[in-house]
Scaffold this active site. Structure first.
Site, mmCIF file in Angstrom:
data_model
loop_
_atom_site.group_PDB
_atom_site.id
_atom_site.type_symbol
_atom_site.label_atom_id
_atom_site.label_comp_id
_atom_site.label_asym_id
_atom_site.label_seq_id
_atom_site.Cartn_x
_atom_site.Cartn_y
_atom_site.Cartn_z
ATOM 1 N N LYS A 9 85.110 -20.369 121.351
ATOM 2 C CA LYS A 9 84.103 -21.042 120.514
ATOM 3 C C LYS A 9 84.626 -22.402 120.056
ATOM 4 C CE LYS A 9 82.062 -16.664 118.998
ATOM 5 N NZ LYS A 9 81.960 -15.601 117.991
ATOM 6 N N GLN A 46 84.540 -13.964 112.210
ATOM 7 C CA GLN A 46 84.563 -13.145 113.423
ATOM 8 C C GLN A 46 84.695 -11.660 113.069
ATOM 9 O OE1 GLN A 46 83.967 -14.341 116.441
ATOM 10 N NE2 GLN A 46 84.293 -12.450 117.558
ATOM 11 N N ASP A 88 75.745 -17.438 112.543
ATOM 12 C CA ASP A 88 75.702 -16.167 113.265
ATOM 13 C C ASP A 88 74.380 -15.430 113.021
ATOM 14 O OD1 ASP A 88 77.798 -15.389 114.929
ATOM 15 O OD2 ASP A 88 79.139 -14.944 113.248
HETATM 16 N N1 GUN Z 1 82.022 -10.071 117.146
HETATM 17 C C1 GUN Z 1 81.393 -9.804 118.306
HETATM 18 N N2 GUN Z 1 80.370 -10.661 118.505
HETATM 19 C C2 GUN Z 1 80.362 -11.505 117.454
HETATM 20 C C3 GUN Z 1 79.555 -12.607 117.085
HETATM 21 O O1 GUN Z 1 78.598 -12.995 117.781
HETATM 22 N N3 GUN Z 1 79.874 -13.214 115.911
HETATM 23 C C4 GUN Z 1 80.889 -12.791 115.135
HETATM 24 N N4 GUN Z 1 81.113 -13.437 113.995
HETATM 25 N N5 GUN Z 1 81.657 -11.767 115.431
HETATM 26 C C5 GUN Z 1 81.400 -11.123 116.596
#
Ligand code: GUN
Length: 294
Positions: free
Chosen positions: A52, A96, A119
């Site tokens: 990311k 995350q 998110d």
């Molecule tokens: N863990 C797995 N997928 C995601 C996501 O799209 N965002 C976040 N913050 N954590 C995750």
């Protein structure tokens, strides 16, 4: 069979965003700034967050990685979240998941400012999404919808079977596919671990979205001829012959199922890259909202 090429479409989306960021820079405006909070050293999370942050750099966004130790307390994480909420330079951020077991995930997600919640996990944003209101849509479901839209997959009146009811993928996916609009208007069945007759249901599906995390769960005898198959699973299978010690595999037995499918996403290179592209799109949106708020 046509491959739903998430890598290719995500590159197109990233190029579109790059054009906008370049124009922002030329106008002398501040570029979008995404922050990512990672607690602990979970291998998959490190890879995702790294990816990311790298993607931000590539398209001209600012990014900040906040990597906290595994033993970070809930209060210390909440304090970091409050700091990010108040930091005017940060347009959007993510925490995350999963978080270490001693931290209450719900409490942390509730503390995120909904205007910075790129998110789309905060109840305000999830609620708006469910009510067809304009908001941040979680990146994975958003990415799947965009993939279906860009390949002009006919979803109108089709039966979509979603496997898995997670808050991040299955649940929002079931809502988005049932809504009015492009790549939607489906009749949706949401299945999960307590569903009794899953094969009976997947055999009736025009579209299957599998978000289970069980390698090769969906076999050819579970899908009908011409079905659209979306594979959200990304499981690391240990493999000593690989330099990194594992290979990635999806929920779908790709080799066999692809022979019956009309469209199918590969793993890797399907839903995964779309998730990152849509997070960047949400960050661009967060910047625009932030600027408009003044
Ligand atoms: N863990 C797995 N997928 C995601 C996501 O799209 N965002 C976040 N913050 N954590 C995750």
């Amino acid at each position: 069979m046509e491959l739903l090429d998430g890598k290719k479409i995500s590159n197109e989306i990233k190029e579109e965003i790059t054009v906008e960021v370049t124009a922002m820079k030329e106008r002398g405006e501040k570029v979008p700034h995404l922050a990512a909070v990672l607690v602990g050293n979970d291998g998959a999370s490190l890879t995702y967050v790294g990816s990311k942050v790298r993607s931000c750099k590539k398209i001209g966004f600012e990014s900040t990685l906040i990597h906290l130790p595994e033993e970070t307390t809930e209060e210390a994480l909440l304090q970091k979240v409050r700091e990010l909420n108040n930091d005017d330079d940060i347009d959007g951020y993510i925490v995350q998941l999963p978080l270490p077991k001693h931290i209450d995930e719900e409490k942390v997600l509730m503390a995120v400012d909904p205007d910075k919640d790129v998110d789309g996990f905060h109840p305000v944003n999830f609620g708006k999404m469910a009510l067809d209101m304009d908001t941040f849509i979680s990146a994975t479901p958003y990415g799947i919808m965009e993939l279906l839209r860009r390949y002009k997959v006919d979803t109108e009146g089709k039966h979509a079977v979603v496997i898995g009811r997670s808050h991040i993928v299955g649940r929002p996916m079931s809502i988005l596919m049932s809504q009015k609009g492009d790549a939607a208007n489906c009749t949706v069945t949401l299945t999960h671990s307590r569903t009794k007759n899953i094969k009976e249901l997947t055999l009736q599906a025009d579209i299957v979205v599998s978000a289970l995390g069980v390698p090769h769960f969906l076999k050819a005898d579970m899908v009908k001829e011409g079905a659209v198959i979306i594979d959200v699973g990304i499981t690391r299978v240990p493999d000593d012959s690989k330099e990194r010690g594992y290979f990635l595999t999806g929920d779908v037995d790709f080799e066999q199922v692809s022979k019956k499918a009309s469209f199918i996403t590969p793993v890797p290179g399907g839903v995964g890259p779309m998730t990152i592209a849509m997070l960047l799109k949400n960050t661009l949106l967060a910047r625009e909202r932030h600027r408009n708020k003044g």
